[in-house]
Design an enzyme around this catalytic site. Structure first.
Site, PDB file in Angstrom:
ATOM      1  N   ILE C  45       0.866  -1.179   0.000  1.00 50.78           N
ATOM      2  CA  ILE C  45       0.000   0.000   0.000  1.00 50.78           C
ATOM      3  C   ILE C  45       0.903   1.229   0.000  1.00 50.78           C
ATOM      4  CG2 ILE C  45      -1.810   1.237   1.248  1.00 50.78           C
ATOM      5  CD1 ILE C  45      -2.498  -1.529   2.577  1.00 50.78           C
ATOM      6  N   GLU C  46       1.002   1.884  -1.149  1.00 51.93           N
ATOM      7  CA  GLU C  46       1.949   2.994  -1.282  1.00 51.93           C
ATOM      8  C   GLU C  46       1.319   4.321  -0.893  1.00 51.93           C
ATOM      9  OE1 GLU C  46       4.743   1.000  -4.754  1.00 51.93           O
ATOM     10  OE2 GLU C  46       3.470   2.701  -5.257  1.00 51.93           O
ATOM     11  N   GLU C  57       3.842  -7.903   3.275  1.00 54.84           N
ATOM     12  CA  GLU C  57       4.107  -8.782   4.409  1.00 54.84           C
ATOM     13  C   GLU C  57       3.557  -8.195   5.700  1.00 54.84           C
ATOM     14  OE1 GLU C  57       6.100  -7.626   2.080  1.00 54.84           O
ATOM     15  OE2 GLU C  57       7.985  -8.757   1.939  1.00 54.84           O
TER      16      GLU C  57
END
Lengths: 139, 139, 139, 139
Positions: C45-46, C57
């Site tokens: 999720i940028e 992760e």
């Protein structure tokens, strides 16, 4: 800008070349001055794992802490390799609220030197503070 | 340690007092030297919102980037206000892998100067790299 | 892979489409299973401020914590929109070392299902632990 | 509060027990609802390396992304194990500004259910956006 703020602008603008931004090619530089006249600069420093990226504002503030926190941060100026002014991200505002006074000045110039100017408390209103931690931890 | 490494140890040990650690009271200091003999130091810098904390190792590496990345980082030494050696966290290892060569040296001394010594690639084996991003982005 | 691990692989591969990666276009997905057979998935999720990016992760592990930490994490599998296997960044290895046992399994498959397999302690050797904090704070 | 907001409050208050906060003992929980009525919750998740800590607000928003971003986030509520309301840190405000609309609602109740209420744009005014990156990268 005052002559001192103009000096921050010139330093930051020249410092843009030192940004380490191989992923976004978005260069940002910052410069701050303390009430004792000491100056610290910063650039953004990216990482292939984006979450480890450090912004220019934080690099400058961390440099100040690393020098033993001389004086108080009076003014922090931020500039990008953009025509328009840029604004600090929320993470940097949080670090400002930890390390700078609520009425310290943040200057956001465009490439021509026109600028907007805010106090830290305007950039992070209704802020989370150390007291919230203590209140919770004491329960 | 070599005389140069002993210098890093003395600098870092003395620098522990400059850590900004009001929440954990855990002080860490770092010192690095480039292959040109330039030295940069760092301390940990905490935040009431813990996720904005910056480690000593990163403060030192960010100082090197901020100075225009002179030379290459040859050796990074880390020490805490502990008797035993401490080891860099994963986030710092990721930044090492971005900014230092795989065979650059990391020295972890205890308070008496006894130390363990690793290469960056030993601390972050099987590492994530820029090539992984390019591979994905090209699809 | 075991049938259970193959299930993680299929889930993660299908989950790649849910990544929020507008800046890198590098999609990563993860899936973990506990010793009680519960499964949690994650995507990267940028953020426009890269430092606020969260890896796949961690999204998966945080989902497990958020569900009350049922059982123990037995196996974590990670896959990218790449042909080759990808490897967890240092930040994720640090979170693994906090939330997973040292001998928990990490599986890194390529797009065809060939894979490398490690224990957490192999990915973050000589790790920083809670004891280091206590040692410092007690001084 | 509306009945739906009261439901978020009850869920978050009950969820405080699931926080993973062994270092600060400061528990925070969040709950959000989309315009389609789907609910996601979050807790804070700490790490021995403080910088890897994830806040409750982000855990909740990441859960929403991980479910394929159904609908739009309408309201996010945050509560701590404190008597007074707590306020989101700057990092969480940055993630809100990435994933929530500028007029989405953020509710900050105290332990009794009295609350303050803001729009995202009030919590992160003058915000940094994706457009700033594109402006820089195109140069």
């Amino acid at each position: 800008m005052t002559p001192e703020e103009k000096q921050l602008f010139d330093l930051a603008k020249d410092h843009l070349k030192d940004a380490y931004a191989p992923y976004s090619h978005f260069h940002v530089a910052a410069a701050l001055v303390t009430d004792q006249g000491e100056i610290f600069t910063g650039v953004n420093i990216e990482n292939s794992s984006f979450g480890l990226t450090n912004c220019a504002e934080r690099t400058a503030m961390f440099g100040w802490v690393n020098s033993g926190r001389p004086g108080k941060i009076k003014t922090l100026l931020i500039i990008g390799n953009t025509d328009r002014p840029i604004s600090p991200c929320g993470a940097c505002r949080q670090v400002m609220s930890e390390l700078m006074a609520r009425d310290a000045k943040v200057i956001l110039p465009d490439s021509q030197g026109d600028f907007a100017e805010y106090m830290v408390e305007q950039l992070l209103p209704y802020q989370f503070t150390e007291k919230d931690i203590e209140d919770g931890a004491n329960k």
